[in-house]
Design a protein around this motif. Structure first.
Motif, PDB file in Angstrom:
ATOM      1  N   LEU A  15      -4.859 -59.357 -19.092  1.00 19.87           N
ATOM      2  CA  LEU A  15      -4.405 -57.355 -19.763  1.00 19.87           C
ATOM      3  C   LEU A  15      -5.823 -56.616 -18.198  1.00 19.87           C
ATOM      4  O   LEU A  15      -5.776 -55.898 -18.219  1.00 19.87           O
ATOM      5  CB  LEU A  15      -5.662 -57.876 -21.086  1.00 19.87           C
ATOM      6  N   ALA A  16      -6.515 -57.463 -18.205  1.00 17.57           N
ATOM      7  CA  ALA A  16      -8.207 -56.641 -17.145  1.00 17.57           C
ATOM      8  C   ALA A  16      -7.356 -56.563 -16.142  1.00 17.57           C
ATOM      9  O   ALA A  16      -7.672 -55.390 -15.511  1.00 17.57           O
ATOM     10  CB  ALA A  16      -8.714 -57.641 -17.137  1.00 17.57           C
ATOM     11  N   GLU A  17      -6.838 -57.213 -14.857  1.00 16.08           N
ATOM     12  CA  GLU A  17      -5.654 -57.061 -14.143  1.00 16.08           C
ATOM     13  C   GLU A  17      -4.941 -55.500 -14.508  1.00 16.08           C
ATOM     14  O   GLU A  17      -4.429 -54.543 -13.373  1.00 16.08           O
ATOM     15  CB  GLU A  17      -5.423 -58.026 -13.362  1.00 16.08           C
ATOM     16  N   THR A  18      -4.452 -55.443 -15.648  1.00 17.70           N
ATOM     17  CA  THR A  18      -3.329 -55.153 -16.115  1.00 17.70           C
ATOM     18  C   THR A  18      -3.705 -53.399 -16.065  1.00 17.70           C
ATOM     19  O   THR A  18      -3.342 -52.405 -15.445  1.00 17.70           O
ATOM     20  CB  THR A  18      -2.798 -54.985 -17.088  1.00 17.70           C
ATOM     21  N   THR A  19      -4.949 -53.415 -16.807  1.00 21.12           N
ATOM     22  CA  THR A  19      -5.335 -51.866 -17.144  1.00 21.12           C
ATOM     23  C   THR A  19      -6.461 -51.814 -15.629  1.00 21.12           C
ATOM     24  O   THR A  19      -6.079 -50.684 -15.346  1.00 21.12           O
ATOM     25  CB  THR A  19      -6.495 -52.449 -17.607  1.00 21.12           C
ATOM     26  N   ARG A  20      -6.333 -52.336 -14.944  1.00 26.79           N
ATOM     27  CA  ARG A  20      -7.171 -51.741 -13.780  1.00 26.79           C
ATOM     28  C   ARG A  20      -5.886 -51.224 -12.806  1.00 26.79           C
ATOM     29  O   ARG A  20      -5.493 -49.754 -12.100  1.00 26.79           O
ATOM     30  CB  ARG A  20      -7.932 -52.855 -13.062  1.00 26.79           C
TER      31      ARG A  20
ATOM     32  N   GLU B  67      -4.976 -43.951 -19.162  1.00 22.20           N
ATOM     33  CA  GLU B  67      -5.966 -44.034 -20.281  1.00 22.20           C
ATOM     34  C   GLU B  67      -6.193 -45.317 -20.172  1.00 22.20           C
ATOM     35  O   GLU B  67      -5.839 -46.569 -20.764  1.00 22.20           O
ATOM     36  CB  GLU B  67      -5.862 -43.110 -21.429  1.00 22.20           C
ATOM     37  N   PRO B  68      -7.988 -45.855 -20.089  1.00 21.94           N
ATOM     38  CA  PRO B  68      -7.974 -47.258 -20.083  1.00 21.94           C
ATOM     39  C   PRO B  68      -7.696 -47.670 -21.630  1.00 21.94           C
ATOM     40  O   PRO B  68      -7.511 -49.049 -22.192  1.00 21.94           O
ATOM     41  CB  PRO B  68      -9.524 -47.412 -19.903  1.00 21.94           C
ATOM     42  N   MET B  69      -7.822 -46.995 -22.651  1.00 20.54           N
ATOM     43  CA  MET B  69      -8.270 -47.046 -23.759  1.00 20.54           C
ATOM     44  C   MET B  69      -6.567 -47.671 -24.190  1.00 20.54           C
ATOM     45  O   MET B  69      -6.514 -48.502 -25.452  1.00 20.54           O
ATOM     46  CB  MET B  69      -8.500 -45.956 -24.927  1.00 20.54           C
TER      47      MET B  69
ATOM     48  N   GLY C  50      -4.219 -50.994 -27.140  1.00 22.61           N
ATOM     49  CA  GLY C  50      -3.391 -50.970 -28.243  1.00 22.61           C
ATOM     50  C   GLY C  50      -2.581 -51.469 -28.589  1.00 22.61           C
ATOM     51  O   GLY C  50      -2.077 -52.994 -27.135  1.00 22.61           O
ATOM     52  N   LEU C  51      -1.103 -51.085 -29.279  1.00 26.85           N
ATOM     53  CA  LEU C  51      -0.517 -51.903 -29.264  1.00 26.85           C
ATOM     54  C   LEU C  51       0.782 -52.724 -27.681  1.00 26.85           C
ATOM     55  O   LEU C  51       0.894 -53.694 -28.179  1.00 26.85           O
ATOM     56  CB  LEU C  51       1.141 -51.219 -30.403  1.00 26.85           C
ATOM     57  N   ALA C  52       1.167 -51.352 -27.181  1.00 29.00           N
ATOM     58  CA  ALA C  52       2.030 -51.388 -26.382  1.00 29.00           C
ATOM     59  C   ALA C  52       0.434 -52.503 -25.004  1.00 29.00           C
ATOM     60  O   ALA C  52       1.020 -53.415 -24.257  1.00 29.00           O
ATOM     61  CB  ALA C  52       2.535 -50.344 -25.009  1.00 29.00           C
ATOM     62  N   GLY C  53      -0.020 -52.560 -25.206  1.00 31.33           N
ATOM     63  CA  GLY C  53      -1.484 -53.300 -24.243  1.00 31.33           C
ATOM     64  C   GLY C  53      -1.368 -54.251 -24.971  1.00 31.33           C
ATOM     65  O   GLY C  53      -0.291 -55.407 -25.114  1.00 31.33           O
ATOM     66  N   LEU C  54      -2.291 -54.507 -25.033  1.00 26.56           N
ATOM     67  CA  LEU C  54      -3.392 -55.467 -26.416  1.00 26.56           C
ATOM     68  C   LEU C  54      -1.846 -56.783 -26.982  1.00 26.56           C
ATOM     69  O   LEU C  54      -2.102 -58.044 -26.895  1.00 26.56           O
ATOM     70  CB  LEU C  54      -4.908 -55.389 -27.242  1.00 26.56           C
ATOM     71  N   GLY C  55      -1.200 -55.355 -28.284  1.00 29.93           N
ATOM     72  CA  GLY C  55      -0.082 -56.140 -28.948  1.00 29.93           C
ATOM     73  C   GLY C  55       1.435 -56.608 -28.182  1.00 29.93           C
ATOM     74  O   GLY C  55       1.230 -58.249 -28.959  1.00 29.93           O
ATOM     75  N   ASP C  56       1.017 -56.630 -26.926  1.00 34.47           N
ATOM     76  CA  ASP C  56       2.534 -56.782 -26.086  1.00 34.47           C
ATOM     77  C   ASP C  56       2.385 -57.500 -25.345  1.00 34.47           C
ATOM     78  O   ASP C  56       3.057 -58.668 -25.693  1.00 34.47           O
ATOM     79  CB  ASP C  56       2.993 -55.401 -25.575  1.00 34.47           C
TER      80      ASP C  56
ATOM     81  N   VAL D 244      -5.652 -52.699  -5.506  1.00 32.32           N
ATOM     82  CA  VAL D 244      -6.004 -53.177  -6.297  1.00 32.32           C
ATOM     83  C   VAL D 244      -5.402 -54.812  -6.401  1.00 32.32           C
ATOM     84  O   VAL D 244      -4.601 -55.017  -6.150  1.00 32.32           O
ATOM     85  CB  VAL D 244      -5.143 -52.552  -8.288  1.00 32.32           C
ATOM     86  N   GLU D 245      -6.893 -55.666  -6.801  1.00 35.42           N
ATOM     87  CA  GLU D 245      -7.101 -57.122  -7.141  1.00 35.42           C
ATOM     88  C   GLU D 245      -5.931 -57.520  -8.172  1.00 35.42           C
ATOM     89  O   GLU D 245      -6.106 -57.104  -9.617  1.00 35.42           O
ATOM     90  CB  GLU D 245      -8.044 -57.574  -7.239  1.00 35.42           C
ATOM     91  N   MET D 246      -4.745 -58.249  -8.298  1.00 35.92           N
ATOM     92  CA  MET D 246      -4.542 -59.026  -9.515  1.00 35.92           C
ATOM     93  C   MET D 246      -3.948 -60.366  -9.323  1.00 35.92           C
ATOM     94  O   MET D 246      -2.622 -60.638  -8.934  1.00 35.92           O
ATOM     95  CB  MET D 246      -3.322 -57.911  -9.759  1.00 35.92           C
ATOM     96  N   PRO D 247      -5.332 -61.143  -9.625  1.00 39.35           N
ATOM     97  CA  PRO D 247      -4.385 -62.634  -9.622  1.00 39.35           C
ATOM     98  C   PRO D 247      -3.157 -63.786  -9.835  1.00 39.35           C
ATOM     99  O   PRO D 247      -3.112 -64.171  -9.296  1.00 39.35           O
ATOM    100  CB  PRO D 247      -6.448 -63.399  -9.288  1.00 39.35           C
TER     101      PRO D 247
END
Length: 335
Positions: free
Chosen positions: A222-227, A235-237, A241-247, A302-305
């Motif tokens: 989730l951190a690399e997705t947000t980056r 928007e970071p928030m 939400g549902l489409a981020g953390l929820g999914d 963007v770093e996405m290991p």
């Protein structure tokens, strides 16, 4: 857009059929397009789609056809329920018959390989429509659970708030609760990246690792997705939400998730070809999207290991066990 009364869903796979059921249960007249005439015939004759949703009765308001012209005729909204990497080709064929001013709704979650574009961008370009006519649906969308009417929530995103609200009303049922959002970038980045992180979680399961490993992958994923999303203007928030953390949680943890199951097969030592054969034609979107997301991240610095090692496992013959060791051996730093 007024509340849609006639809606076309183009694509009769598990999620397309499920979303068509949701729309019909919400009171709309729904026409579901199936590529194969025999699937359309079975749906109309039996009220079921046994190839993708065995045992699920479909509403009477839902009928099927193999003719896209018939499907979209008079529709106020056209839902595009085909895999992300085939969306451009399919939509190019449908574009001449799309109704004027219809809202075009993408269910696909991915980043196009050839262009690195999000699905809404592909829709806007190929259909030649303003972006405020394009919407996306994303969230914890495990099709079989929704088809069984287990309660869930989702996100309807569109730049045009009124269209988002109209679509929200069109798919609201006693078991399916949609929220609106205007952050198309964040919603789509989250939807694409969670498939890649689910592959990593599946590999961890296949290697015999437990919940600590999975939760670590979800959190860092989730951190690399947000980056990436923030770098693209999201928007970071949105990612909380549902489409981020929820999914992310649903796709990474459920055995119903094609990406998580595909990754588990790789973790157990199957080759990519063996895992694809075992999937019986069901698409694990992350297998292809990991490459386009990796390229998109590199373009924006963007770093996405996790995404990087998933790409290398799927396409460069890196084994899952060394991939896990590589992630654990990265330079130590603050969270």
């Amino acid at each position: 857009m007024a509340r849609p009364e006639r809606i076309a869903v183009l694509g009769a796979g598990s999620w397309g059929t499920t979303f068509a059921k949701v729309l019909a249960d919400a009171g709309n007249e729904v026409v579901l397009w199936a590529r194969r005439a025999e699937i359309a015939g079975v749906i109309n004759e039996s009220g079921r789609n046994p190839d993708y949703l065995p045992g699920i009765a479909l509403p009477e308001r839902l009928r099927a056809t193999d003719d896209p012209v018939e499907a979209v005729h008079g529709a106020s909204a056209v839902v595009l329920a085909v895999p992300s990497q085939t969306l451009r080709e399919n939509l190019a064929g449908w574009q001449p018959v799309l109704p004027p001013d219809a809202t075009l709704v993408s269910l696909a979650k991915g980043v196009e390989l050839s262009t690195l574009k999000r699905m809404s961008e592909v829709v806007g370009e190929v259909a030649d429509v303003p972006m405020d006519r394009v919407a996306v649906v994303s969230g914890p969308n495990l099709a079989k659970e929704i088809a069984a009417e287990q309660p869930t929530a989702t996100v309807v995103a569109c730049r045009d708030h009124d269209r988002a609200v109209a679509l929200q009303h069109a798919c609201s049922t006693s078991y399916f609760r949609p929220y609106t959002n205007t952050d198309m970038v964040g919603i789509e980045v989250a939807g694409a990246c969670k498939n890649v992180i689910a592959l990593a979680c599946g590999m961890a399961v296949g290697l015999g690792y437990g919940h600590n490993t999975a939760s670590s992958l979800i959190t860092r994923g989730l951190a690399e997705t947000t980056r990436l999303g923030v770098a693209l203007g999201a928007e970071p928030m949105t990612f909380a939400g549902l489409a981020g953390l929820g999914d992310m949680v649903a796709t990474c943890m459920s055995p119903l998730s094609r990406n998580r199951t595909f990754g588990e097969r790789l973790g157990r030592g199957e080759t990519l070809a063996q895992a694809q054969e075992a999937a019986h034609g069901q698409v694990a979107e992350g297998v292809k999207s990991c490459s386009s997301i990796r390229q998109l991240a590199a373009r924006h610095g963007v770093e996405m290991p996790i995404t990087d090692v998933v790409h290398r496992v799927c396409h460069e013959e890196l084994s899952p066990a060394p991939a896990a060791a590589e992630l654990l051996g990265r330079e130590r730093k603050p969270e």
